[in-house]
Design a protein around this motif. Structure first.
Motif, PDB file in Angstrom:
ATOM      1  N   CYS A 106     -14.286   5.345   0.804  1.00 50.63           N
ATOM      2  CA  CYS A 106     -13.859   4.421  -0.253  1.00 50.63           C
ATOM      3  C   CYS A 106     -13.171   5.190  -1.375  1.00 50.63           C
ATOM      4  CB  CYS A 106     -15.050   3.651  -0.821  1.00 50.63           C
ATOM      5  SG  CYS A 106     -15.662   2.340   0.248  1.00 50.63           S
ATOM      6  N   ASP A 107     -13.710   6.361  -1.705  1.00 50.27           N
ATOM      7  CA  ASP A 107     -13.095   7.196  -2.734  1.00 50.27           C
ATOM      8  C   ASP A 107     -11.698   7.641  -2.320  1.00 50.27           C
ATOM      9  OD1 ASP A 107     -15.435   6.907  -4.201  1.00 50.27           O
ATOM     10  OD2 ASP A 107     -16.234   8.875  -3.619  1.00 50.27           O
ATOM     11  N   VAL A 108     -11.512   7.927  -1.037  1.00 49.62           N
ATOM     12  CA  VAL A 108     -10.195   8.314  -0.532  1.00 49.62           C
ATOM     13  C   VAL A 108      -9.218   7.143  -0.665  1.00 49.62           C
ATOM     14  CG1 VAL A 108      -8.899   8.940   1.554  1.00 49.62           C
ATOM     15  CG2 VAL A 108     -11.045  10.102   1.028  1.00 49.62           C
ATOM     16  N   VAL A 109      -9.655   5.948  -0.297  1.00 52.92           N
ATOM     17  CA  VAL A 109      -8.793   4.766  -0.406  1.00 52.92           C
ATOM     18  C   VAL A 109      -8.414   4.540  -1.872  1.00 52.92           C
ATOM     19  CG1 VAL A 109      -8.639   2.261  -0.087  1.00 52.92           C
ATOM     20  CG2 VAL A 109      -9.718   3.679   1.664  1.00 52.92           C
ATOM     21  N   GLU A 110      -9.377   4.666  -2.755  1.00 51.84           N
ATOM     22  CA  GLU A 110      -9.102   4.486  -4.184  1.00 51.84           C
ATOM     23  C   GLU A 110      -8.094   5.522  -4.671  1.00 51.84           C
ATOM     24  OE1 GLU A 110     -11.543   3.890  -8.368  1.00 51.84           O
ATOM     25  OE2 GLU A 110     -12.607   4.636  -6.606  1.00 51.84           O
ATOM     26  N   SER A 111      -8.252   6.743  -4.234  1.00 51.18           N
ATOM     27  CA  SER A 111      -7.313   7.809  -4.603  1.00 51.18           C
ATOM     28  C   SER A 111      -5.909   7.519  -4.065  1.00 51.18           C
ATOM     29  CB  SER A 111      -7.827   9.143  -4.064  1.00 51.18           C
ATOM     30  OG  SER A 111      -6.926  10.168  -4.337  1.00 51.18           O
ATOM     31  N   THR A 112      -5.833   6.999  -2.865  1.00 52.17           N
ATOM     32  CA  THR A 112      -4.538   6.651  -2.269  1.00 52.17           C
ATOM     33  C   THR A 112      -3.869   5.538  -3.075  1.00 52.17           C
ATOM     34  OG1 THR A 112      -5.381   7.272  -0.084  1.00 52.17           O
ATOM     35  CG2 THR A 112      -3.374   5.964  -0.140  1.00 52.17           C
ATOM     36  N   ILE A 113      -4.648   4.560  -3.499  1.00 53.41           N
ATOM     37  CA  ILE A 113      -4.106   3.476  -4.339  1.00 53.41           C
ATOM     38  C   ILE A 113      -3.591   4.065  -5.647  1.00 53.41           C
ATOM     39  CG2 ILE A 113      -4.678   1.408  -5.680  1.00 53.41           C
ATOM     40  CD1 ILE A 113      -6.744   0.739  -3.449  1.00 53.41           C
ATOM     41  N   ASN A 114      -4.422   4.885  -6.281  1.00 58.49           N
ATOM     42  CA  ASN A 114      -4.043   5.465  -7.565  1.00 58.49           C
ATOM     43  C   ASN A 114      -2.837   6.390  -7.438  1.00 58.49           C
ATOM     44  OD1 ASN A 114      -6.117   4.105  -8.829  1.00 58.49           O
ATOM     45  ND2 ASN A 114      -7.546   5.812  -8.676  1.00 58.49           N
ATOM     46  N   LEU A 141     -11.717  -2.860  -3.874  1.00 55.43           N
ATOM     47  CA  LEU A 141     -10.557  -2.028  -3.587  1.00 55.43           C
ATOM     48  C   LEU A 141      -9.352  -2.886  -3.182  1.00 55.43           C
ATOM     49  CD1 LEU A 141     -12.202   0.965  -1.704  1.00 55.43           C
ATOM     50  CD2 LEU A 141     -11.077   1.033  -3.936  1.00 55.43           C
ATOM     51  N   GLY A 142      -9.601  -3.948  -2.430  1.00 50.44           N
ATOM     52  CA  GLY A 142      -8.528  -4.864  -2.062  1.00 50.44           C
ATOM     53  C   GLY A 142      -7.922  -5.524  -3.290  1.00 50.44           C
ATOM     54  N   SER A 143      -8.749  -5.880  -4.249  1.00 47.99           N
ATOM     55  CA  SER A 143      -8.250  -6.477  -5.490  1.00 47.99           C
ATOM     56  C   SER A 143      -7.429  -5.477  -6.291  1.00 47.99           C
ATOM     57  CB  SER A 143      -9.417  -6.984  -6.343  1.00 47.99           C
ATOM     58  OG  SER A 143     -10.095  -8.015  -5.675  1.00 47.99           O
ATOM     59  N   VAL A 144      -7.897  -4.246  -6.348  1.00 45.88           N
ATOM     60  CA  VAL A 144      -7.148  -3.202  -7.050  1.00 45.88           C
ATOM     61  C   VAL A 144      -5.797  -2.980  -6.369  1.00 45.88           C
ATOM     62  CG1 VAL A 144      -7.119  -0.730  -7.619  1.00 45.88           C
ATOM     63  CG2 VAL A 144      -9.198  -2.072  -7.975  1.00 45.88           C
ATOM     64  N   LEU A 145      -5.806  -2.949  -5.060  1.00 36.96           N
ATOM     65  CA  LEU A 145      -4.563  -2.781  -4.303  1.00 36.96           C
ATOM     66  C   LEU A 145      -3.602  -3.941  -4.583  1.00 36.96           C
ATOM     67  CD1 LEU A 145      -2.849  -1.291  -2.193  1.00 36.96           C
ATOM     68  CD2 LEU A 145      -4.105  -2.538  -0.429  1.00 36.96           C
ATOM     69  N   ALA A 147      -3.509  -5.817  -7.226  1.00 36.36           N
ATOM     70  CA  ALA A 147      -3.031  -5.680  -8.609  1.00 36.36           C
ATOM     71  C   ALA A 147      -1.940  -4.606  -8.700  1.00 36.36           C
ATOM     72  CB  ALA A 147      -4.196  -5.334  -9.531  1.00 36.36           C
ATOM     73  N   GLN A 148      -2.117  -3.500  -7.993  1.00 34.76           N
ATOM     74  CA  GLN A 148      -1.100  -2.443  -7.992  1.00 34.76           C
ATOM     75  C   GLN A 148       0.200  -2.946  -7.383  1.00 34.76           C
ATOM     76  OE1 GLN A 148      -2.384  -0.312 -10.356  1.00 34.76           O
ATOM     77  NE2 GLN A 148      -1.196   1.150  -9.188  1.00 34.76           N
ATOM     78  N   GLU A 152       3.741  -3.003  -9.238  1.00 30.19           N
ATOM     79  CA  GLU A 152       4.923  -2.394  -8.620  1.00 30.19           C
ATOM     80  C   GLU A 152       6.069  -3.402  -8.512  1.00 30.19           C
ATOM     81  OE1 GLU A 152       5.335  -1.285  -4.218  1.00 30.19           O
ATOM     82  OE2 GLU A 152       4.826   0.626  -5.178  1.00 30.19           O
ATOM     83  N   ARG A 153       5.753  -4.623  -8.092  1.00 36.18           N
ATOM     84  CA  ARG A 153       6.790  -5.656  -7.979  1.00 36.18           C
ATOM     85  C   ARG A 153       7.417  -5.945  -9.333  1.00 36.18           C
ATOM     86  NH1 ARG A 153       4.117 -10.363  -7.046  1.00 36.18           N
ATOM     87  NH2 ARG A 153       4.688 -11.148  -9.074  1.00 36.18           N
ATOM     88  N   ARG A 154       6.608  -6.025 -10.370  1.00 34.91           N
ATOM     89  CA  ARG A 154       7.134  -6.306 -11.718  1.00 34.91           C
ATOM     90  C   ARG A 154       8.019  -5.158 -12.203  1.00 34.91           C
ATOM     91  NH1 ARG A 154       1.812  -9.173 -14.340  1.00 34.91           N
ATOM     92  NH2 ARG A 154       2.105 -11.161 -13.267  1.00 34.91           N
TER      93      ARG A 154
END
Length: 170
Positions: A106-114, A141-145, A147-148, A152-154
Motif C-alpha cells: 500500500c505504501d508503494v502504491v501511495e508513493s507511485t500516486i505521489n 488509495l483509490g480516492s486519492v488516485l 483526486a490526483q 491532472e486533468r484541471r
C-alpha cells in the motif's frame, strides 16, 4: 399510571438483545480459537522443491527480498503468490506472505500516486484489489488516485486554455 411501566419491557428487550449479541461474539471467538488450534499445517510445497509451486514460491521470496511488491509487471510478490494460490489454493505460506506484504505494498502504491505515475498506480491498485477488493486502505488509495487524476486533468485544461489565449492574442 406510572411512566416507568412502558419502558421496563423496552429495557428488558434491549438487555436481552445486547446479551444475545455478546453471546454470539463470545461463541464466535471460541469457534475461531478452536479452529485455529485444531487446524493442521498444510502439507505444502516449499521453495526449491522442484515443483511448479516451489518455483513460484522461490520467485516470490526473491521478489519480496528485493522489495518488488507490486512492480514491475509480471515479476512482483503479488503476481507470484497469486500464481502459487492458483496452483495450490490452500497454500498457507503464500496467504500469510500476501498479508505480510499488504501494508508495505500500500505504501508503494501511495508513493507511485505521489510520484505522478497515475497509470502505474492504477495497475498496482488493481493488482492489490485482487487480494482484498473491499479493504478500506485500498478504497482510500483509490480516492486519492481519483483526486490526483482530477488535479491532472484541471492542469491540462488550464494549460490548453492558456495556449488558446496566447494564440488568440497573436
Amino acid at each position: 399510571m406510572s411512566s416507568s411501566t412502558p419502558t421496563a419491557p423496552n429495557r428488558r428487550g434491549l438487555l436481552f438483545a445486547v446479551l444475545a449479541v455478546v453471546l454470539v461474539i463470545v461463541a464466535g471467538g471460541f469457534w475461531f480459537a478452536h479452529a485455529s488450534i485444531s487446524a493442521k499445517p498444510a502439507e505444502g510445497h516449499t521453495a526449491n522443491d522442484g515443483s511448479e509451486v516451489g518455483v513460484m514460491m522461490d520467485l516470490a521470496d526473491k521478489a519480496y527480498q528485493e522489495k518488488r511488491l507490486v512492480a514491475p509487471v509480471g515479476s512482483n510478490v503479488y503476481e507470484f503468490y497469486f500464481s502459487v494460490l492458483q496452483l495450490d489454493p490452500n497454500n498457507a505460506v503464500a496467504q500469510q506472505r500476501l498479508r505480510d506484504a499488504f501494508k508495505p505494498a500500500c505504501d508503494v502504491v501511495e508513493s507511485t500516486i505521489n510520484g505522478g505515475d497515475l497509470d502505474e498506480a492504477q495497475r498496482e491498485l488493481s493488482l492489490m484489489r485482487q487480494y482484498d477488493a473491499h479493504n478500506y486502505k485500498l478504497a482510500l488509495l483509490g480516492s486519492v488516485l481519483d483526486a490526483q487524476r482530477v488535479i491532472e486533468r484541471r492542469k491540462h485544461e488550464a494549460e490548453a486554455a492558456r495556449i488558446q489565449a496566447q494564440q488568440g492574442n497573436q
